[in-house]
Design a protein around this motif. Sequence first.
Motif, PDB file in Angstrom:
ATOM      1  N   UNK A  73       0.838  -1.213   0.000  1.00 25.27           N
ATOM      2  CA  UNK A  73       0.000   0.000   0.000  1.00 25.27           C
ATOM      3  C   UNK A  73       0.868   1.256   0.000  1.00 25.27           C
ATOM      4  N   UNK A  74       2.013   1.216   0.691  1.00 23.25           N
ATOM      5  CA  UNK A  74       2.920   2.363   0.683  1.00 23.25           C
ATOM      6  C   UNK A  74       3.486   2.584  -0.725  1.00 23.25           C
ATOM      7  N   UNK A  75       3.788   1.499  -1.429  1.00 22.36           N
ATOM      8  CA  UNK A  75       4.277   1.610  -2.804  1.00 22.36           C
ATOM      9  C   UNK A  75       3.217   2.243  -3.704  1.00 22.36           C
ATOM     10  N   UNK A  76       1.967   1.854  -3.530  1.00 21.33           N
ATOM     11  CA  UNK A  76       0.864   2.445  -4.299  1.00 21.33           C
ATOM     12  C   UNK A  76       0.766   3.944  -4.020  1.00 21.33           C
ATOM     13  N   UNK A  77       0.905   4.324  -2.749  1.00 21.05           N
ATOM     14  CA  UNK A  77       0.819   5.738  -2.372  1.00 21.05           C
ATOM     15  C   UNK A  77       1.931   6.550  -3.025  1.00 21.05           C
ATOM     16  N   UNK A  78       3.154   6.013  -3.074  1.00 26.44           N
ATOM     17  CA  UNK A  78       4.257   6.737  -3.707  1.00 26.44           C
ATOM     18  C   UNK A  78       4.015   6.923  -5.200  1.00 26.44           C
ATOM     19  N   UNK A  79       3.463   5.906  -5.852  1.00 22.20           N
ATOM     20  CA  UNK A  79       3.146   6.059  -7.285  1.00 22.20           C
ATOM     21  C   UNK A  79       2.127   7.179  -7.472  1.00 22.20           C
ATOM     22  N   UNK A  80       1.111   7.195  -6.642  1.00 23.68           N
ATOM     23  CA  UNK A  80       0.066   8.211  -6.778  1.00 23.68           C
ATOM     24  C   UNK A  80       0.558   9.613  -6.438  1.00 23.68           C
ATOM     25  N   UNK A  81       1.729   9.716  -5.777  1.00 24.77           N
ATOM     26  CA  UNK A  81       2.345  11.022  -5.523  1.00 24.77           C
ATOM     27  C   UNK A  81       3.176  11.500  -6.710  1.00 24.77           C
ATOM     28  N   UNK A  82       3.289  10.659  -7.738  1.00 27.78           N
ATOM     29  CA  UNK A  82       4.015  11.062  -8.939  1.00 27.78           C
ATOM     30  C   UNK A  82       5.362  10.387  -9.132  1.00 27.78           C
ATOM     31  N   UNK A  83       5.703   9.423  -8.273  1.00 27.12           N
ATOM     32  CA  UNK A  83       6.986   8.711  -8.386  1.00 27.12           C
ATOM     33  C   UNK A  83       6.755   7.429  -9.193  1.00 27.12           C
ATOM     34  N   UNK A  84       6.948   7.532 -10.505  1.00 28.33           N
ATOM     35  CA  UNK A  84       6.540   6.465 -11.427  1.00 28.33           C
ATOM     36  C   UNK A  84       7.670   5.540 -11.848  1.00 28.33           C
ATOM     37  N   UNK A  85       8.875   5.766 -11.325  1.00 25.40           N
ATOM     38  CA  UNK A  85      10.003   4.863 -11.607  1.00 25.40           C
ATOM     39  C   UNK A  85      10.511   4.273 -10.298  1.00 25.40           C
ATOM     40  N   UNK A  86      11.025   3.073 -10.391  1.00 21.91           N
ATOM     41  CA  UNK A  86      11.465   2.349  -9.200  1.00 21.91           C
ATOM     42  C   UNK A  86      12.870   1.789  -9.402  1.00 21.91           C
ATOM     43  N   UNK A  87      13.704   1.963  -8.385  1.00 23.81           N
ATOM     44  CA  UNK A  87      14.985   1.253  -8.334  1.00 23.81           C
ATOM     45  C   UNK A  87      14.713  -0.046  -7.587  1.00 23.81           C
ATOM     46  N   UNK A  88      14.642  -1.129  -8.325  1.00 24.10           N
ATOM     47  CA  UNK A  88      14.376  -2.450  -7.751  1.00 24.10           C
ATOM     48  C   UNK A  88      15.713  -3.026  -7.299  1.00 24.10           C
ATOM     49  N   UNK A 140      24.146  -6.798  -9.444  1.00 20.55           N
ATOM     50  CA  UNK A 140      24.012  -5.942 -10.618  1.00 20.55           C
ATOM     51  C   UNK A 140      23.106  -6.556 -11.679  1.00 20.55           C
ATOM     52  N   UNK A 141      23.026  -7.882 -11.724  1.00 18.97           N
ATOM     53  CA  UNK A 141      22.204  -8.533 -12.738  1.00 18.97           C
ATOM     54  C   UNK A 141      20.719  -8.368 -12.457  1.00 18.97           C
ATOM     55  N   UNK A 142      20.352  -8.349 -11.179  1.00 16.63           N
ATOM     56  CA  UNK A 142      18.931  -8.272 -10.823  1.00 16.63           C
ATOM     57  C   UNK A 142      18.484  -6.872 -10.440  1.00 16.63           C
ATOM     58  N   UNK A 143      19.415  -5.997 -10.079  1.00 17.32           N
ATOM     59  CA  UNK A 143      19.058  -4.624  -9.715  1.00 17.32           C
ATOM     60  C   UNK A 143      18.890  -3.788 -10.962  1.00 17.32           C
ATOM     61  N   UNK A 144      17.771  -3.050 -11.045  1.00 16.59           N
ATOM     62  CA  UNK A 144      17.504  -2.260 -12.248  1.00 16.59           C
ATOM     63  C   UNK A 144      16.534  -1.132 -11.938  1.00 16.59           C
ATOM     64  N   UNK A 145      16.510  -0.157 -12.860  1.00 18.70           N
ATOM     65  CA  UNK A 145      15.542   0.938 -12.792  1.00 18.70           C
ATOM     66  C   UNK A 145      14.435   0.627 -13.777  1.00 18.70           C
ATOM     67  N   UNK A 146      13.191   0.541 -13.287  1.00 18.70           N
ATOM     68  CA  UNK A 146      12.060   0.168 -14.138  1.00 18.70           C
ATOM     69  C   UNK A 146      10.879   1.089 -13.865  1.00 18.70           C
ATOM     70  N   UNK A 147       9.952   1.106 -14.803  1.00 19.95           N
ATOM     71  CA  UNK A 147       8.678   1.755 -14.538  1.00 19.95           C
ATOM     72  C   UNK A 147       7.984   1.036 -13.397  1.00 19.95           C
ATOM     73  N   UNK A 148       7.313   1.781 -12.544  1.00 22.24           N
ATOM     74  CA  UNK A 148       6.664   1.168 -11.383  1.00 22.24           C
ATOM     75  C   UNK A 148       5.616   0.135 -11.786  1.00 22.24           C
ATOM     76  N   UNK A 149       5.033   0.312 -12.970  1.00 21.62           N
ATOM     77  CA  UNK A 149       4.026  -0.654 -13.416  1.00 21.62           C
ATOM     78  C   UNK A 149       4.676  -1.959 -13.890  1.00 21.62           C
ATOM     79  N   UNK A 150       6.014  -2.015 -13.880  1.00 17.26           N
ATOM     80  CA  UNK A 150       6.716  -3.254 -14.227  1.00 17.26           C
ATOM     81  C   UNK A 150       7.525  -3.806 -13.054  1.00 17.26           C
ATOM     82  N   UNK A 151       7.336  -3.200 -11.897  1.00 17.45           N
ATOM     83  CA  UNK A 151       8.070  -3.636 -10.717  1.00 17.45           C
ATOM     84  C   UNK A 151       7.534  -4.980 -10.224  1.00 17.45           C
ATOM     85  N   UNK A 152       8.370  -5.680  -9.446  1.00 22.09           N
ATOM     86  CA  UNK A 152       7.951  -6.896  -8.754  1.00 22.09           C
ATOM     87  C   UNK A 152       8.321  -6.715  -7.288  1.00 22.09           C
ATOM     88  N   UNK A 153       7.303  -6.663  -6.454  1.00 17.67           N
ATOM     89  CA  UNK A 153       7.536  -6.385  -5.040  1.00 17.67           C
ATOM     90  C   UNK A 153       6.604  -7.249  -4.204  1.00 17.67           C
TER      91      UNK A 153
END
Length: 460
Positions: free
Chosen positions: A160-175, A295-308
């Motif tokens: 739910x916190x991740x959803x809230x951050x997206x709705x605040x305008x943070x649309x990219x994620x460092x996974x 380094x192989x699994x860490x990446x910057x992705x759109x939040x709609x493609x994140x896995x959490x």
Amino acid sequence: MRQPQKTEQADRQWRTGLEDQRQTGARSMVSGENNMMGGTKFQSRVLDRNNLNQAYLRVVRNKGAAGVDGMTVDDLLPFLRKHREELLERLADGTYKPTPVKRVEIPKPNGGMRKLGIPTVTDRFVQQSVAQVLSPVYEQIFSNNSFGFRPKRSAHDAVKRAVAFYNEGYHYVIDLDLKAYFDTVNHDMLIKFLERDVNDHWLLRLIRQFLTSGTMNGKMFERSEKGTPQGGPISPLLANIYLNEFDQELTKRGHRFVRYADDCNIFVKSRRAGERVLASVTRFLEKELKLTVNQEKTKVVLAVRMKFLGFTLGVNRHGAYPYPVRQSKDRVKQALKQITKRNRGTSVKAILTEIRLKMRGWLQYYGIGSMKGFVRQLDAWLRSRIRQFIWKQWKKVKTRVTQLKQLGLTAEQAYTAANTRKGTWRTAHSKTLAYTLTNEKLERLGLINLTKTLQLIQSA
């Protein structure tokens, strides 16, 4: 809080004998009390009768396998009745020595093996006693964006916190993926972090002994020079204490982030910002905390493609919402396929009970997500699997005729259907079984209705 009478009677001897009269005057944790406590305050709390009693009950409730000494949780009470004074004395004077943990490996959902360490039941009891005292102290210190292994916080809260951050305008994620985090925690640095808030050499020494107790891999002893092996009651707390340094650094820099144990996502507003932040936090983690970023699994992705935590995000006109990732859906379907294998040789009732237990837990966890369409499809597929299983159990034509007649077919219809040359999967989709083994009849047999169960969970 008064315990139930049954528990009191079962453990009367244990509770009566645990109090160490030499350890008195321990104050309870109150709001606003200074985190830094010295002298014997921590020792008094760890060895307090009520704290030890709660630790015993928690260890028994959590069950778990035996350690290297073979003692089970059922053996713990008789052991404590016989050796409690000796155990308390060894803990108080610092001569208690933890036993090496038993090394086991379990498969990860995405492949590979996860290493776990199983302490002896006695060590779990002592670790739980320490964790219960340390946890309230660190709950005043931990970040509000940390959710794993903490009281009154859950994976759902993190999502739910991740959803809230997206709705605040943070649309990219460092996974962010830390390579073998629990196995690479630096012991000296962890003790240094503990010393800031725990000014008690007795407790720090005991914790270091647990960290360095070693592991038994089969009959081979292995030294523990780093890491907090997963499996002990205190390991999650120590892992959070270590990564709290990272949480505080992210907070100081003004980043939005969500962390659940070693699974951390940092939210940013652009890919460029994400790449910059990733390089910076990687330097901090590897230089300051001596951890390794995968380094192989860490990446910057759109939040709609994140896995959490088994979820990703979707977006509609109301904003972001969570839903299960494809791998989570595939895994549950594969699990159901294994449960409903045609050659299992068990009863339909047992199969349906196993499905119900599996799916209630799965739906409870993923029920905060949007997945009505998937669950409807899974419902239909699962009913076909059960019809196939039942048809397979009616091995002989005579049995099929008898069963179909009992389910409402005429003798001629039953004989024709029973002599079909179709395979079991095609037969499971036939009009004959849809008419005889209706959805309602399958539910009366005990098959869980996934769609209705999901609706009840989401409307609660």
